[in-house]
Design a protein around this motif. Structure first.
Motif, PDB file in Angstrom:
ATOM      1  N   LYS A  89       1.108  -1.318   0.127  1.00  0.00           N
ATOM      2  CA  LYS A  89       0.251  -0.049   0.132  1.00  0.00           C
ATOM      3  C   LYS A  89       0.679   1.290  -0.081  1.00  0.00           C
ATOM      4  CE  LYS A  89      -3.713  -2.433   2.548  1.00  0.00           C
ATOM      5  NZ  LYS A  89      -5.262  -2.054   3.251  1.00  0.00           N
ATOM      6  N   LEU A  90       2.000   1.131   0.252  1.00  0.00           N
ATOM      7  CA  LEU A  90       2.831   2.800   0.575  1.00  0.00           C
ATOM      8  C   LEU A  90       3.567   1.882  -0.459  1.00  0.00           C
ATOM      9  CD1 LEU A  90       3.150   2.938   4.723  1.00  0.00           C
ATOM     10  CD2 LEU A  90       1.642   3.812   2.978  1.00  0.00           C
ATOM     11  N   GLY A  91       3.883   1.153  -1.320  1.00  0.00           N
ATOM     12  CA  GLY A  91       5.013   1.252  -2.353  1.00  0.00           C
ATOM     13  C   GLY A  91       4.630   1.963  -3.723  1.00  0.00           C
ATOM     14  N   LEU A  92       5.299   1.988  -4.309  1.00  0.00           N
ATOM     15  CA  LEU A  92       5.764   2.942  -5.508  1.00  0.00           C
ATOM     16  C   LEU A  92       4.872   1.899  -6.796  1.00  0.00           C
ATOM     17  CD1 LEU A  92       9.578   3.450  -6.428  1.00  0.00           C
ATOM     18  CD2 LEU A  92       7.817   4.901  -5.604  1.00  0.00           C
ATOM     19  N   LEU A  93       5.138   0.481  -6.657  1.00  0.00           N
ATOM     20  CA  LEU A  93       4.174  -0.217  -7.635  1.00  0.00           C
ATOM     21  C   LEU A  93       3.311  -0.996  -7.087  1.00  0.00           C
ATOM     22  CD1 LEU A  93       7.346  -1.587  -9.233  1.00  0.00           C
ATOM     23  CD2 LEU A  93       5.894   0.413  -9.901  1.00  0.00           C
ATOM     24  N   GLY A  94       2.248  -0.700  -8.058  1.00  0.00           N
ATOM     25  CA  GLY A  94       0.485  -1.257  -7.200  1.00  0.00           C
ATOM     26  C   GLY A  94       0.325  -3.067  -7.920  1.00  0.00           C
ATOM     27  N   SER A  95       1.251  -3.085  -8.294  1.00  0.00           N
ATOM     28  CA  SER A  95       0.757  -5.199  -9.267  1.00  0.00           C
ATOM     29  C   SER A  95       0.960  -5.625  -8.264  1.00  0.00           C
ATOM     30  CB  SER A  95       1.926  -5.457 -10.738  1.00  0.00           C
ATOM     31  OG  SER A  95       3.453  -4.981 -10.027  1.00  0.00           O
ATOM     32  N   GLY A  96       2.252  -5.561  -7.110  1.00  0.00           N
ATOM     33  CA  GLY A  96       2.151  -6.841  -5.692  1.00  0.00           C
ATOM     34  C   GLY A  96       2.865  -7.769  -6.609  1.00  0.00           C
ATOM     35  N   GLU A  97       3.730  -7.163  -7.522  1.00  0.00           N
ATOM     36  CA  GLU A  97       5.010  -8.131  -8.514  1.00  0.00           C
ATOM     37  C   GLU A  97       6.572  -7.665  -8.450  1.00  0.00           C
ATOM     38  OE1 GLU A  97       4.452  -9.249 -11.993  1.00  0.00           O
ATOM     39  OE2 GLU A  97       2.901  -9.807 -11.727  1.00  0.00           O
ATOM     40  N   PHE A  98       7.154  -8.241  -7.153  1.00  0.00           N
ATOM     41  CA  PHE A  98       8.945  -7.949  -7.651  1.00  0.00           C
ATOM     42  C   PHE A  98       9.361  -7.278  -8.667  1.00  0.00           C
ATOM     43  CE2 PHE A  98      13.250  -8.196  -7.010  1.00  0.00           C
ATOM     44  CZ  PHE A  98      13.914  -7.283  -6.141  1.00  0.00           C
ATOM     45  N   ALA A  99      10.003  -6.041  -8.708  1.00  0.00           N
ATOM     46  CA  ALA A  99      10.075  -5.462 -10.085  1.00  0.00           C
ATOM     47  C   ALA A  99      11.724  -5.388 -10.402  1.00  0.00           C
ATOM     48  CB  ALA A  99       9.821  -4.906 -11.168  1.00  0.00           C
ATOM     49  N   PRO A 100      12.656  -6.412 -10.944  1.00  0.00           N
ATOM     50  CA  PRO A 100      14.107  -6.238 -10.338  1.00  0.00           C
ATOM     51  C   PRO A 100      14.636  -4.847 -10.865  1.00  0.00           C
ATOM     52  CG  PRO A 100      13.640  -8.014 -11.469  1.00  0.00           C
ATOM     53  CD  PRO A 100      12.326  -6.829 -10.698  1.00  0.00           C
ATOM     54  N   GLN A 101      14.052  -4.060 -12.247  1.00  0.00           N
ATOM     55  CA  GLN A 101      14.203  -2.822 -12.225  1.00  0.00           C
ATOM     56  C   GLN A 101      14.573  -1.854 -11.870  1.00  0.00           C
ATOM     57  OE1 GLN A 101      12.427  -5.333 -14.369  1.00  0.00           O
ATOM     58  NE2 GLN A 101      13.246  -6.050 -16.191  1.00  0.00           N
ATOM     59  N   ALA A 102      13.007  -1.792 -11.194  1.00  0.00           N
ATOM     60  CA  ALA A 102      12.595  -0.615 -10.233  1.00  0.00           C
ATOM     61  C   ALA A 102      13.695  -0.997  -9.094  1.00  0.00           C
ATOM     62  CB  ALA A 102      10.950  -1.386  -9.843  1.00  0.00           C
ATOM     63  N   PHE A 103      13.608  -2.530  -8.667  1.00  0.00           N
ATOM     64  CA  PHE A 103      14.543  -2.303  -7.017  1.00  0.00           C
ATOM     65  C   PHE A 103      15.603  -1.655  -7.611  1.00  0.00           C
ATOM     66  CE2 PHE A 103      16.816  -5.074  -5.184  1.00  0.00           C
ATOM     67  CZ  PHE A 103      17.250  -4.671  -3.929  1.00  0.00           C
ATOM     68  N   ALA A 104      16.535  -2.406  -8.846  1.00  0.00           N
ATOM     69  CA  ALA A 104      18.151  -1.638  -8.628  1.00  0.00           C
ATOM     70  C   ALA A 104      17.445  -0.239  -8.955  1.00  0.00           C
ATOM     71  CB  ALA A 104      18.452  -2.234 -10.314  1.00  0.00           C
ATOM     72  N   LEU A 105      17.446   0.751  -9.248  1.00  0.00           N
ATOM     73  CA  LEU A 105      17.313   2.152  -9.401  1.00  0.00           C
ATOM     74  C   LEU A 105      16.227   2.318  -7.533  1.00  0.00           C
ATOM     75  CD1 LEU A 105      16.748   4.179 -11.188  1.00  0.00           C
ATOM     76  CD2 LEU A 105      14.317   4.216 -11.421  1.00  0.00           C
ATOM     77  N   VAL A 106      15.553   2.038  -7.480  1.00  0.00           N
ATOM     78  CA  VAL A 106      15.893   2.400  -6.302  1.00  0.00           C
ATOM     79  C   VAL A 106      16.725   2.249  -5.025  1.00  0.00           C
ATOM     80  CG1 VAL A 106      14.169   2.338  -3.732  1.00  0.00           C
ATOM     81  CG2 VAL A 106      13.031   1.829  -6.319  1.00  0.00           C
ATOM     82  N   LEU A 107      17.236   0.797  -5.363  1.00  0.00           N
ATOM     83  CA  LEU A 107      18.172   0.682  -4.515  1.00  0.00           C
ATOM     84  C   LEU A 107      19.314   1.324  -4.484  1.00  0.00           C
ATOM     85  CD1 LEU A 107      19.423  -1.519  -2.239  1.00  0.00           C
ATOM     86  CD2 LEU A 107      20.320  -3.195  -4.298  1.00  0.00           C
ATOM     87  N   CYS A 108      19.706   1.934  -5.870  1.00  0.00           N
ATOM     88  CA  CYS A 108      20.775   2.563  -6.552  1.00  0.00           C
ATOM     89  C   CYS A 108      20.727   4.562  -5.692  1.00  0.00           C
ATOM     90  CB  CYS A 108      21.143   3.661  -7.772  1.00  0.00           C
ATOM     91  SG  CYS A 108      21.942   1.700  -8.587  1.00  0.00           S
ATOM     92  N   PHE A 109      19.604   4.443  -4.698  1.00  0.00           N
ATOM     93  CA  PHE A 109      19.051   5.777  -4.018  1.00  0.00           C
ATOM     94  C   PHE A 109      19.350   5.304  -2.726  1.00  0.00           C
ATOM     95  CE2 PHE A 109      17.239   6.993  -7.722  1.00  0.00           C
ATOM     96  CZ  PHE A 109      17.653   8.275  -8.322  1.00  0.00           C
ATOM     97  N   ALA A 110      19.191   4.069  -2.460  1.00  0.00           N
ATOM     98  CA  ALA A 110      18.903   3.916  -0.993  1.00  0.00           C
ATOM     99  C   ALA A 110      19.871   3.541  -0.470  1.00  0.00           C
ATOM    100  CB  ALA A 110      17.927   2.677  -1.388  1.00  0.00           C
ATOM    101  N   LEU A 111      20.819   2.808  -0.747  1.00  0.00           N
ATOM    102  CA  LEU A 111      21.785   2.185   0.344  1.00  0.00           C
ATOM    103  C   LEU A 111      23.052   3.853  -0.252  1.00  0.00           C
ATOM    104  CD1 LEU A 111      23.477  -1.182  -1.963  1.00  0.00           C
ATOM    105  CD2 LEU A 111      22.570  -0.351  -0.081  1.00  0.00           C
ATOM    106  N   PRO A 112      23.003   4.803  -0.765  1.00  0.00           N
ATOM    107  CA  PRO A 112      23.851   5.947  -0.538  1.00  0.00           C
ATOM    108  C   PRO A 112      23.069   6.212   0.542  1.00  0.00           C
ATOM    109  CG  PRO A 112      23.943   5.571  -2.869  1.00  0.00           C
ATOM    110  CD  PRO A 112      23.050   4.695  -2.340  1.00  0.00           C
ATOM    111  N   ALA A 113      21.665   6.556   0.683  1.00  0.00           N
ATOM    112  CA  ALA A 113      21.044   7.388   1.530  1.00  0.00           C
ATOM    113  C   ALA A 113      21.462   7.253   2.620  1.00  0.00           C
ATOM    114  CB  ALA A 113      20.025   7.280   1.130  1.00  0.00           C
ATOM    115  N   GLY A 114      21.540   5.341   3.285  1.00  0.00           N
ATOM    116  CA  GLY A 114      21.113   4.164   4.320  1.00  0.00           C
ATOM    117  C   GLY A 114      22.420   4.664   5.312  1.00  0.00           C
TER     118      GLY A 114
END
Length: 131
Positions: A89-114
């Motif tokens: 419900k708080l996620g970016l994608l509403g499909s309920g499936e894991f999208a590796p491309q979106a995960f890689a994109l978000v991870l590129c922002f999340a690791l430096p931010a962490g």
């Protein structure tokens, strides 16, 4: 999403190029799309960093200075990226499936931010000691 859209338009091979003016216009559009995507991704990562990072920082307390806490903060940032891209419900994608491309994109922002979030917490704790 704008970053993914710009990447798709640029590398899909279905981009009609009619002349130099269209190339320049498409470059301007892609630059604008990437800028909007970067700003949007930064706010989304900041939201999930607040949701996941603040409780972990509170639980770690002064132990956040320990080198193992860096691993904890990076795992926490990765968990936030998974949560953001799984379609919750708080996620970016509403499909309920894991999208590796979106995960890689978000991870590129999340690791430096962490990493930077951990460093900022350490600096804030040091400043509180002197006040």
């Amino acid at each position: 999403m704008a970053c993914l859209g710009g990447w798709l338009v640029l590398f899909s091979g279905e981009f009609p190029v009619g002349g130099p003016s269209e190339i320049i216009a498409s470059l301007v559009f892609l630059t604008f799309a990437l800028a909007v995507g970067m700003v949007g991704a930064t706010f989304i990562v900041a939201f999930y960093l607040f949701i996941f990072g603040v409780p972990v920082a509170l639980l770690l307390g002064d132990r956040i200075r320990h080198p193992v806490a860096l691993g904890v903060s990076l795992v926490d940032a990765s968990a936030g990226a998974v949560f953001a891209t799984t379609g919750s419900k708080l996620g970016l994608l509403g499909s309920g499936e894991f999208a590796p491309q979106a995960f890689a994109l978000v991870l590129c922002f999340a690791l430096p931010a962490g990493y930077l979030f951990r460093r900022n917490i350490i600096v804030l704790r040091e400043q509180l000691e002197y006040t």
